[in-house]
Motif scaffolding. Structure first.
Motif, short mmCIF file in Angstrom:
data_model
loop_
_atom_site.label_atom_id
_atom_site.label_comp_id
_atom_site.label_asym_id
_atom_site.label_seq_id
_atom_site.Cartn_x
_atom_site.Cartn_y
_atom_site.Cartn_z
N GLU A 89 0.82 -1.20 0.00
CA GLU A 89 0.00 0.00 0.00
C GLU A 89 0.86 1.26 0.00
OE1 GLU A 89 -3.17 2.53 -0.17
OE2 GLU A 89 -3.07 0.38 -0.59
N VAL A 90 1.98 1.22 0.70
CA VAL A 90 2.85 2.39 0.76
C VAL A 90 3.34 2.76 -0.64
CG1 VAL A 90 5.10 3.22 1.59
CG2 VAL A 90 3.59 1.97 3.13
N VAL A 91 3.75 1.76 -1.41
CA VAL A 91 4.25 2.00 -2.76
C VAL A 91 3.11 2.36 -3.70
CG1 VAL A 91 5.51 1.00 -4.71
CG2 VAL A 91 6.17 0.42 -2.36
N THR A 92 2.00 1.66 -3.59
CA THR A 92 0.85 1.94 -4.46
C THR A 92 0.35 3.36 -4.26
OG1 THR A 92 0.20 -0.39 -4.45
CG2 THR A 92 -1.50 1.22 -5.01
N GLN A 93 0.26 3.79 -3.01
CA GLN A 93 -0.22 5.13 -2.73
C GLN A 93 0.74 6.19 -3.26
OE1 GLN A 93 -3.36 5.41 -1.28
NE2 GLN A 93 -3.14 7.49 -2.07
N TYR A 94 2.02 5.93 -3.12
CA TYR A 94 2.99 6.88 -3.67
C TYR A 94 2.84 7.00 -5.19
CZ TYR A 94 7.25 9.02 -5.31
OH TYR A 94 8.12 9.85 -5.96
N CYS A 95 2.73 5.87 -5.87
CA CYS A 95 2.57 5.90 -7.33
C CYS A 95 1.30 6.64 -7.73
CB CYS A 95 2.54 4.48 -7.88
SG CYS A 95 4.14 3.61 -7.80
N LYS A 96 0.25 6.42 -7.00
CA LYS A 96 -1.03 7.07 -7.31
C LYS A 96 -0.94 8.58 -7.09
CE LYS A 96 -4.52 4.72 -6.07
NZ LYS A 96 -5.57 4.04 -5.25
N ASN A 97 -0.33 8.98 -5.98
CA ASN A 97 -0.24 10.41 -5.66
C ASN A 97 0.70 11.17 -6.60
OD1 ASN A 97 -1.95 9.97 -3.51
ND2 ASN A 97 -0.32 9.94 -1.97
N GLY A 156 1.86 9.99 -9.72
CA GLY A 156 1.79 9.63 -11.13
C GLY A 156 2.98 8.81 -11.61
N LYS A 157 3.42 7.88 -10.77
CA LYS A 157 4.57 7.05 -11.09
C LYS A 157 4.12 5.63 -11.43
CE LYS A 157 7.33 10.44 -10.17
NZ LYS A 157 8.06 11.14 -11.26
N ASN A 158 5.01 4.91 -12.11
CA ASN A 158 4.74 3.52 -12.50
C ASN A 158 5.86 2.63 -11.98
OD1 ASN A 158 2.42 4.10 -14.30
ND2 ASN A 158 3.96 5.20 -15.48
N LEU A 159 5.48 1.58 -11.27
CA LEU A 159 6.46 0.64 -10.72
C LEU A 159 6.95 -0.29 -11.83
CD1 LEU A 159 7.93 -0.43 -8.18
CD2 LEU A 159 6.01 -2.03 -7.91
N ARG A 160 8.24 -0.21 -12.10
CA ARG A 160 8.82 -1.02 -13.17
C ARG A 160 9.51 -2.27 -12.63
NH1 ARG A 160 12.57 1.94 -17.46
NH2 ARG A 160 10.53 2.85 -17.94
N GLY A 161 10.07 -2.18 -11.41
CA GLY A 161 10.82 -3.32 -10.90
C GLY A 161 10.98 -3.29 -9.40
N ILE A 162 11.34 -4.45 -8.85
CA ILE A 162 11.54 -4.64 -7.41
C ILE A 162 12.83 -5.41 -7.21
CG2 ILE A 162 10.69 -5.87 -5.36
CD1 ILE A 162 7.84 -5.36 -6.40
N LEU A 163 13.60 -5.00 -6.20
CA LEU A 163 14.75 -5.78 -5.74
C LEU A 163 14.45 -6.30 -4.35
CD1 LEU A 163 17.76 -3.44 -6.73
CD2 LEU A 163 16.64 -5.20 -8.11
N ILE A 164 14.72 -7.57 -4.12
CA ILE A 164 14.54 -8.20 -2.81
C ILE A 164 15.90 -8.58 -2.25
CG2 ILE A 164 13.58 -10.18 -1.57
CD1 ILE A 164 11.41 -10.37 -3.69
N THR A 165 16.16 -8.21 -0.99
CA THR A 165 17.42 -8.60 -0.36
C THR A 165 17.34 -9.95 0.37
OG1 THR A 165 16.98 -7.38 1.70
CG2 THR A 165 18.13 -6.19 -0.07
N HIS A 166 16.18 -10.24 0.98
CA HIS A 166 16.03 -11.52 1.68
C HIS A 166 14.55 -11.76 1.96
CE1 HIS A 166 16.20 -8.61 4.98
NE2 HIS A 166 15.76 -9.53 5.83
N HIS A 167 14.26 -12.93 2.49
CA HIS A 167 12.88 -13.43 2.49
C HIS A 167 11.99 -12.91 3.62
CE1 HIS A 167 14.91 -16.32 5.24
NE2 HIS A 167 13.74 -16.34 5.87
#
Length: 261
Positions: A34-42, A44-55
């Motif tokens: 939700e934190v990322v989705t809300q930022y993109c909505k507010n 006008g950004k589009n999430l292109r990729g994610i990096l994960i460091t650990h599980h």
């Protein structure tokens, strides 16, 4: 490319990498979708990729929803096959906007822990390391799955990077880390200055991250466990004999932190 944190949960930071030439962003360790989705909505950004460091859940809890919503690429440990679209490990490379990142395996906190390092390619760029829970400002992650030997190797790997590398850890643990560090090195003036500086930042509700590697080398006991003063004080806090073995000395520092209050 600009980098900034989105606060999540009580003390997490989801690091956002934002392209200057487009509306695209990448997110690192999005535990809360939700934190990322809300930022993109507010914004006008589009999430292109994610990096994960650990599980761990506070680093991966939002990945599935974000991937489903955006069909973005996800890079991370291979065993997270239900989340990861591009499994990576030590020695692999990936590109985020114009920056190439090298993947560093840093088991210790968890066995699957990865860090992502980008060397400076131009004079106006600074090396950067996204290190999850391996290294914090003034501290390091608890050894939850790995061994002290693995964690010390991870510390040495990070210490070998350029001194001006910006260190992007994932938790706002700095003041607590510095209180422990000062218990080992009460006369360390660089540590005293950074503690006061970070107290001011937190009073202003500002993050203490990123830090820089040259600061950590002067203040972080987990990059300084080879020093006699650090080893001596850690052993005294545990009521143990001082160890001359580098791995055992590091383990004493880590265990002293685990029991510090």
């Amino acid at each position: 490319m600009t980098v900034f944190p989105l606060p999540a949960f009580q003390d997490n930071y989801i690091w956002i990498l934002q392209d200057k030439e487009s509306s695209a962003i990448w997110a690192i360790d999005p535990g809360d979708a939700e934190v990322v989705t809300q930022y993109c909505k507010n914004e006008g950004k589009n999430l292109r990729g994610i990096l994960i460091t650990h599980h761990h859940k506070d680093h991966t809890g939002g990945v599935a929803a974000l991937k489903d919503d955006t069909n973005c690429s996800v890079f991370g440990p291979a065993h997270l096959s239900h989340l990861v679209t591009h499994p990576v490990d030590q020695g692999d490379h990936l590109t985020v906007f114009s920056h190439q990142f090298d993947v560093l395996a840093t088991p210790g906190h968890t066995l699957d822990h990865l860090c992502y390092f980008s060397e400076s390619l131009h004079s106006d760029q600074t090396p950067m390391l996204f290190c999850g829970d391996t290294l914090f400002r003034g501290g390091c992650g608890r050894i939850m799955e790995g061994t002290p030997e693995q964690m010390l190797k991870a510390m040495n790997t990070i210490a070998s990077l350029p001194d001006n590398t910006k260190i992007y850890g994932t938790h706002e643990y700095t003041l607590a880390n510095y209180r422990f560090a000062l218990s080992l090195e009460p006369d360390n003036t660089e540590l005293q200055r950074n503690y006061l500086r970070c107290q001011t930042l937190r009073e202003q509700q500002q993050p203490t991250l990123p830090t820089e590697l040259h600061i950590e080398k002067k203040t972080n006991p987990f990059l300084r466990s080879h020093l006699s003063t650090v080893k001596t004080m850690a052993a005294q806090q545990l009521n143990e004999e001082i160890s001359l073995n580098p791995v055992l000395a590091f383990s004493q520092v880590r265990r002293a932190k685990d029991s510090f209050s």
